[in-house]
Motif scaffolding. Structure first.
Motif: not given
Length: 109
Positions: A18, A21, A24-25, A30-37
């Motif tokens: 995280w 991550g 990368y957010t 950036r939605p996908l990177a944010s959700v994964l983080t």
């Protein structure tokens, strides 16, 4: 190695994930990177909370933070070309020694 230590190590590795991550957010734009983080943050904290059922909180927290800091620093050098000066590598080595030392002496309560 007990299951609490395994959970703690996994929690530390997720902390590395995280932390990286966040880069990368791009400020959580950036939605996908944010959700994964955020998912990695929640999972990391969840595993830490399970580990401290058996491990001393001070030891567990220090190891968790140490794994995160060491992993983020090393991967920052590899992925983002951050400086890898001899002094920085020396102190990261000391951090690794501290993490291992806490494992060896930390035990469970």
């Amino acid at each position: 190695m007990t299951s609490s230590w395994i959970l703690l190590i996994l929690a530390g590795l997720l902390e590395v994930a995280w932390t990286l991550g966040l880069k990368y957010t791009q400020g959580f734009t950036r939605p996908l990177a944010s959700v994964l983080t955020v998912a990695a943050i929640v999972a990391s904290m969840g595993l830490l909370s399970l580990a401290v059922k058996q491990l001393p909180i001070g030891t567990a927290y220090a190891v968790w933070v140490g794994i995160g800091a060491l992993g983020a620093a090393v991967l920052g050098m590899v992925l983002f070309h951050e400086p890898a000066t001899p002094a920085r590598l020396f102190f990261l080595g000391l951090l690794l020694v501290a993490i291992v030392g806490l494992k060896v002496t930390g035990g469970s309560h």
